[in-house]
Scaffold this active site. Structure first.
Site, PDB file in Angstrom:
ATOM      1  N   ARG A  51       0.802  -1.230   0.000  1.00 28.11           N
ATOM      2  CA  ARG A  51       0.000   0.000   0.000  1.00 28.11           C
ATOM      3  C   ARG A  51       0.833   1.278   0.000  1.00 28.11           C
ATOM      4  O   ARG A  51       0.573   2.194  -0.790  1.00 28.11           O
ATOM      5  CB  ARG A  51      -0.917   0.065   1.247  1.00 28.11           C
ATOM      6  CG  ARG A  51      -2.229  -0.616   1.099  1.00 28.11           C
ATOM      7  CD  ARG A  51      -2.632  -1.215   2.405  1.00 28.11           C
ATOM      8  NE  ARG A  51      -1.658  -2.232   2.745  1.00 28.11           N
ATOM      9  CZ  ARG A  51      -1.715  -3.488   2.293  1.00 28.11           C
ATOM     10  NH1 ARG A  51      -2.716  -3.857   1.548  1.00 28.11           N
ATOM     11  NH2 ARG A  51      -0.784  -4.384   2.587  1.00 28.11           N
ATOM     12  N   THR A  52       1.799   1.370   0.888  1.00 30.43           N
ATOM     13  CA  THR A  52       2.480   2.658   1.044  1.00 30.43           C
ATOM     14  C   THR A  52       3.256   3.009  -0.221  1.00 30.43           C
ATOM     15  O   THR A  52       3.139   4.115  -0.751  1.00 30.43           O
ATOM     16  CB  THR A  52       3.412   2.619   2.268  1.00 30.43           C
ATOM     17  OG1 THR A  52       2.671   2.098   3.374  1.00 30.43           O
ATOM     18  CG2 THR A  52       3.921   4.005   2.612  1.00 30.43           C
ATOM     19  N   LYS A  80      25.497  -3.368  -0.933  1.00 28.72           N
ATOM     20  CA  LYS A  80      26.972  -3.293  -0.967  1.00 28.72           C
ATOM     21  C   LYS A  80      27.521  -2.518   0.231  1.00 28.72           C
ATOM     22  O   LYS A  80      28.715  -2.262   0.309  1.00 28.72           O
ATOM     23  CB  LYS A  80      27.429  -2.591  -2.252  1.00 28.72           C
ATOM     24  CG  LYS A  80      26.937  -3.221  -3.525  1.00 28.72           C
ATOM     25  CD  LYS A  80      27.348  -2.341  -4.720  1.00 28.72           C
ATOM     26  CE  LYS A  80      26.452  -2.574  -5.908  1.00 28.72           C
ATOM     27  NZ  LYS A  80      26.533  -1.468  -6.870  1.00 28.72           N
ATOM     28  N   ARG A 101      11.097   3.938   3.366  1.00 31.97           N
ATOM     29  CA  ARG A 101      10.780   2.951   4.426  1.00 31.97           C
ATOM     30  C   ARG A 101      12.047   2.180   4.741  1.00 31.97           C
ATOM     31  O   ARG A 101      12.776   1.749   3.839  1.00 31.97           O
ATOM     32  CB  ARG A 101       9.689   1.986   3.969  1.00 31.97           C
ATOM     33  CG  ARG A 101       9.502   0.824   4.937  1.00 31.97           C
ATOM     34  CD  ARG A 101       8.301   0.006   4.642  1.00 31.97           C
ATOM     35  NE  ARG A 101       7.063   0.727   4.915  1.00 31.97           N
ATOM     36  CZ  ARG A 101       5.856   0.175   4.858  1.00 31.97           C
ATOM     37  NH1 ARG A 101       5.720  -1.095   4.532  1.00 31.97           N
ATOM     38  NH2 ARG A 101       4.787   0.894   5.126  1.00 31.97           N
ATOM     39  N   HIS A 129       4.839   5.796  11.529  1.00 30.55           N
ATOM     40  CA  HIS A 129       4.367   5.643  10.146  1.00 30.55           C
ATOM     41  C   HIS A 129       3.391   6.803   9.896  1.00 30.55           C
ATOM     42  O   HIS A 129       2.183   6.616   9.821  1.00 30.55           O
ATOM     43  CB  HIS A 129       3.673   4.287   9.999  1.00 30.55           C
ATOM     44  CG  HIS A 129       3.389   3.866   8.583  1.00 30.55           C
ATOM     45  ND1 HIS A 129       3.472   4.725   7.501  1.00 30.55           N
ATOM     46  CD2 HIS A 129       3.012   2.656   8.077  1.00 30.55           C
ATOM     47  CE1 HIS A 129       3.156   4.055   6.395  1.00 30.55           C
ATOM     48  NE2 HIS A 129       2.879   2.798   6.727  1.00 30.55           N
TER      49      HIS A 129
HETATM   50  N1   CP Z   1      -0.277   0.000   5.797  1.00 33.02           N
HETATM   51  C1   CP Z   1       0.920  -0.258   5.238  1.00 33.02           C
HETATM   52  O1   CP Z   1       1.941   0.341   5.572  1.00 33.02           O
HETATM   53  O2   CP Z   1       0.890  -1.252   4.295  1.00 33.02           O
HETATM   54  P1   CP Z   1       2.162  -1.731   3.461  1.00 33.02           P
HETATM   55  O3   CP Z   1       3.105  -2.384   4.440  1.00 33.02           O
HETATM   56  O4   CP Z   1       1.616  -2.687   2.433  1.00 33.02           O
HETATM   57  O5   CP Z   1       2.789  -0.513   2.865  1.00 33.02           O
END
Ligand code: CP
Length: 307
Positions: A51-52, A80, A101, A129
Site C-alpha cells: 500500500r504505502t 553493498k 521505508r 508511520h
Molecule cells: N499499511 C501499510 O503500511 O501497508 P504496506 O506495508 O503494504 O505498505
C-alpha cells in the site's frame, strides 16, 4: 524545506488544511492531473510494502509527476554497504521528493539530515508511520465527520505496531479522545507512548486484554497485525499471533455506527466474513491513503491548488 518524519511535524491546523486538500482531491481528482508536471518522486523502500509504496507512486502519477526508486534493500547499493545518508544525497540529484521505508528506527531522520529534498517517513522500524496516520485521520474524519469526542479501541500488537504509535500521538491533540488499548500483556504499548504521550497529556485510557468487553463502548476499532518481522523468536510470534480475531459474532457487540479500521496487510486478525459489514472501513482507508499522499506531496513541494 520541510520533511514529514512524525505526525507531530504538522500542527493541528496544518493537518486540517492537508485533510481538506485531500478531500478536495477526492472529489475533483481530474483537476489535479498536472499540478506536479515535471516533478519526480523517489520511493526508497528497504522493507516490503504494497500500500504505502504503490499509493505514493499512484499519488505522484495522478498529480502528473513521475516516479523512480527501489522496492527492496537487495536491489539497491545498500546491499553493498552504502549508508542511508549517501543514498539520499545521491537520490537528491535525481528526484524532487523522496518517500523512504527502512527497518531501523530513526533512519528517516538520518536521511532528512543529509537530504537536499523533502523526505517522507514511510515507516521506520517499530517507531512511526506518519502517512498511515494521515490516512487514518482522513478515514475517521470522512466517516464520522470529526476527530474529537470519541473512544478509539486499538487492538493487537501495540508494542511493535508503528501505526498505533503514530495514531496515538496524532489523536491526543484533539479534545475528548479516549483510548482503550486491547493487547496481550507481552504486546502492550511501549512506555514512551504510555508515559510520555498518554499520561503526559492527561489522556483518559485503559489497558485491557478482552476485545469482547471493550466492543460496546468503541466509536472506532483499529485492528492491527501481530508484527512477525519484529519478533526475536518465532515461538513467541506463534503463541501471540492469533490473540484477537474479529468476526461476525464480535461485531454484534459493537455500536451500529462504529467503524473498523486496519492499516493492512491483515493476516488472521479480521475474518473475511467481516468485509461485507458496512462498518468495515479498511478498504475505504486504502483509497483515502492515495488522496492524502497526493495532498502531502503537493504540500511539501509547495505546489498550489489548481484555480
Ligand atoms: N499499511 C501499510 O503500511 O501497508 P504496506 O506495508 O503494504 O505498505
Amino acid at each position: 524545506m520541510r520533511h514529514m518524519l512524525n505526525p507531530l511535524d504538522f500542527s493541528v491546523e496544518e493537518i486540517d488544511q492537508l485533510l481538506s486538500l485531500a478531500s478536495d482531491i477526492e472529489h475533483h481528482l481530474s483537476q489535479y492531473a498536472h499540478v506536479c508536471d515535471g516533478k519526480i518522486l523517489a520511493t526508497l523502500f528497504y522493507e516490503p510494502s504494497t500500500r504505502t509504496r504503490l499509493s505514493f507512486e499512484s499519488a505522484m502519477l495522478h498529480l502528473g509527476g513521475s516516479v523512480l526508486g527501489f522496492s527492496s534493500a537487495n536491489s539497491s547499493s545498500a546491499a553493498k554497504g552504502e549508508s542511508v545518508a549517501d543514498t539520499i544525497r545521491t537520490v537528491s540529484c535525481y528526484a524532487d521528493i523522496a518517500a523512504m521505508r527502512h527497518p531501523k528506527e530513526g533512519s528517516a531522520l538520518v536521511a532528512s539530515m543529509a537530504s537536499n529534498i523533502p523526505v517522507i517517513n514511510a515507516g521506520d522500524g517499530g517507531h512511526q508511520h506518519p502517512t498511515q496516520t494521515l490516512t487514518d485521520l482522513m478515514t475517521i474524519r470522512s466517516l464520522t465527520g470529526r476527530l474529537d469526542n470519541m473512544t478509539i479501541g486499538l487492538c493487537g500488537d501495540l508494542k511493535f505496531g508503528r501505526t498505533v504509535h503514530s495514531l496515538i500521538e496524532a489523536m491526543v491533540r484533539y479534545p475528548n479522545v479516549k483510548f482503550v488499548l486491547i493487547a496481550p500483556d507481552e504486546l502492550k504499548v511501549p512506555s514512551y507512548i504510555r508515559d510520555d504521550v498518554l499520561k503526559a497529556h492527561n489522556i483518559e485510557f485503559k489497558e485491557v486484554n478482552s476485545l469482547d468487553a471493550a466492543m460496546p463502548e468503541l466509536d472506532i476499532l483499529y485492528m492491527t497485525r501481530v508484527q512477525k518481522e519484529r519478533f526475536f523468536n518465532e515461538e513467541d510470534y506463534i503463541r501471540l499471533k492469533d490473540s484477537y480475531i474479529l468476526n461476525k459474532e464480535k461485531m454484534k457487540l459493537a455500536k451500529d455506527n462504529m467503524f473498523v479500521l486496519h492499516p493492512l496487510p491483515r493476516v488472521n486478525e479480521i475474518s473475511t466474513e467481516v468485509d461485507s459489514d458496512p462498518r468495515a472501513a479498511y478498504f475505504k482507508q486504502v483509497q483515502y491513503g492515495m488522496y492524502v499522499r497526493m495532498a502531502l506531496i503537493m504540500t511539501l513541494l509547495e505546489v498550489q491548488k489548481p484555480c
